[in-house]
Write a protein that holds these residues in place. Structure first.
Motif, PDB file in Angstrom:
ATOM      1  N   ALA A   1      -9.949  -3.831 -14.324  1.00  0.00           N
ATOM      2  CA  ALA A   1     -10.308  -3.150 -13.080  1.00  0.00           C
ATOM      3  C   ALA A   1     -11.811  -2.927 -12.966  1.00  0.00           C
ATOM      4  O   ALA A   1     -12.350  -2.869 -11.850  1.00  0.00           O
ATOM      5  CB  ALA A   1      -9.570  -1.823 -12.975  1.00  0.00           C
TER       6      ALA A   1
ATOM      7  N   THR B   1      -7.398  -1.609  -7.431  1.00  0.00           N
ATOM      8  CA  THR B   1      -7.011  -0.193  -7.332  1.00  0.00           C
ATOM      9  C   THR B   1      -5.644   0.026  -7.958  1.00  0.00           C
ATOM     10  O   THR B   1      -5.436   0.987  -8.712  1.00  0.00           O
ATOM     11  CB  THR B   1      -7.017   0.260  -5.860  1.00  0.00           C
TER      12      THR B   1
ATOM     13  N   PRO C   1      -9.980  -5.878  -3.952  1.00  0.00           N
ATOM     14  CA  PRO C   1     -10.147  -4.446  -4.221  1.00  0.00           C
ATOM     15  C   PRO C   1      -8.837  -3.652  -4.258  1.00  0.00           C
ATOM     16  O   PRO C   1      -8.680  -2.751  -5.094  1.00  0.00           O
ATOM     17  CB  PRO C   1     -11.051  -3.967  -3.084  1.00  0.00           C
ATOM     18  N   ASP C   2      -7.879  -3.979  -3.389  1.00  0.00           N
ATOM     19  CA  ASP C   2      -6.598  -3.260  -3.409  1.00  0.00           C
ATOM     20  C   ASP C   2      -5.798  -3.579  -4.675  1.00  0.00           C
ATOM     21  O   ASP C   2      -5.121  -2.701  -5.227  1.00  0.00           O
ATOM     22  CB  ASP C   2      -5.760  -3.601  -2.176  1.00  0.00           C
TER      23      ASP C   2
ATOM     24  N   SER D   1       1.190   6.587  -6.866  1.00  0.00           N
ATOM     25  CA  SER D   1       0.066   7.448  -7.212  1.00  0.00           C
ATOM     26  C   SER D   1       0.425   8.926  -7.036  1.00  0.00           C
ATOM     27  O   SER D   1       0.087   9.771  -7.878  1.00  0.00           O
ATOM     28  CB  SER D   1      -1.133   7.078  -6.343  1.00  0.00           C
TER      29      SER D   1
ATOM     30  N   HIS E   1       2.155   1.726  -3.450  1.00  0.00           N
ATOM     31  CA  HIS E   1       1.081   2.229  -4.316  1.00  0.00           C
ATOM     32  C   HIS E   1       0.820   3.711  -4.065  1.00  0.00           C
ATOM     33  O   HIS E   1       0.662   4.496  -5.001  1.00  0.00           O
ATOM     34  CB  HIS E   1      -0.209   1.423  -4.101  1.00  0.00           C
TER      35      HIS E   1
ATOM     36  N   ASN F   1      -5.922  -0.136 -11.727  1.00  0.00           N
ATOM     37  CA  ASN F   1      -6.441   1.115 -12.269  1.00  0.00           C
ATOM     38  C   ASN F   1      -5.379   2.209 -12.255  1.00  0.00           C
ATOM     39  O   ASN F   1      -5.251   2.976 -13.218  1.00  0.00           O
ATOM     40  CB  ASN F   1      -7.672   1.561 -11.473  1.00  0.00           C
ATOM     41  N   THR F   2      -4.600   2.276 -11.191  1.00  0.00           N
ATOM     42  CA  THR F   2      -3.538   3.283 -11.107  1.00  0.00           C
ATOM     43  C   THR F   2      -2.494   3.061 -12.189  1.00  0.00           C
ATOM     44  O   THR F   2      -2.045   4.017 -12.840  1.00  0.00           O
ATOM     45  CB  THR F   2      -2.892   3.280  -9.713  1.00  0.00           C
TER      46      THR F   2
ATOM     47  N   THR G   1       0.835  -1.202   0.000  1.00  0.00           N
ATOM     48  CA  THR G   1       0.000   0.000   0.000  1.00  0.00           C
ATOM     49  C   THR G   1       0.870   1.251   0.000  1.00  0.00           C
ATOM     50  O   THR G   1       0.589   2.213  -0.726  1.00  0.00           O
ATOM     51  CB  THR G   1      -0.955  -0.002   1.204  1.00  0.00           C
TER      52      THR G   1
END
Length: 103
Positions: free
Chosen positions: A101, A76, A72-73, A41, A37, A79-80, A34
């Motif tokens: 995604a 995400t 879900p992570d 981002s 990520h 998508n990023t 995380t």
């Protein structure tokens, strides 16, 4: 800081969080992934997509392995990465990631 648009001030904090998580928890821990990520981002938001891409790929790969491809992570991060590739003009690589995604 990031929520208020103070991206440059947030960057060293994100880097410190990633370094600390990596040392304390290891590179494959969900919190470390995380942190990677979040930094990716942020770098993308700063327009530093070339620097963001490998971090995002590392986070996506780790999340996929640790959490599963449909967590879900993981989605995400998918998508990023698509957003980063789109910003780089690599539309043919971004499109399947966006599609994954969304499904």
């Amino acid at each position: 800081l990031r929520a208020t648009g103070r991206f440059r001030e947030a960057e060293p904090l994100h880097r410190r969080a990633l370094t600390g998580a990596d040392r304390a928890l290891g590179p494959d821990h969900p919190d470390t992934l995380t942190s990677a990520h979040n930094l990716a981002s942020l770098l993308a938001d700063l327009g530093r997509v070339e620097e963001a891409e490998p971090l995002c790929r590392m986070s996506l790969s780790g999340r996929s392995q640790v959490l599963g491809p449909d967590h879900p992570d993981t989605l995400t991060a998918t998508n990023t990465l698509a957003r980063i590739l789109q910003a780089m003009g690599r539309y043919s690589e971004a499109e399947p990631l966006y599609r994954h995604a969304l499904t």
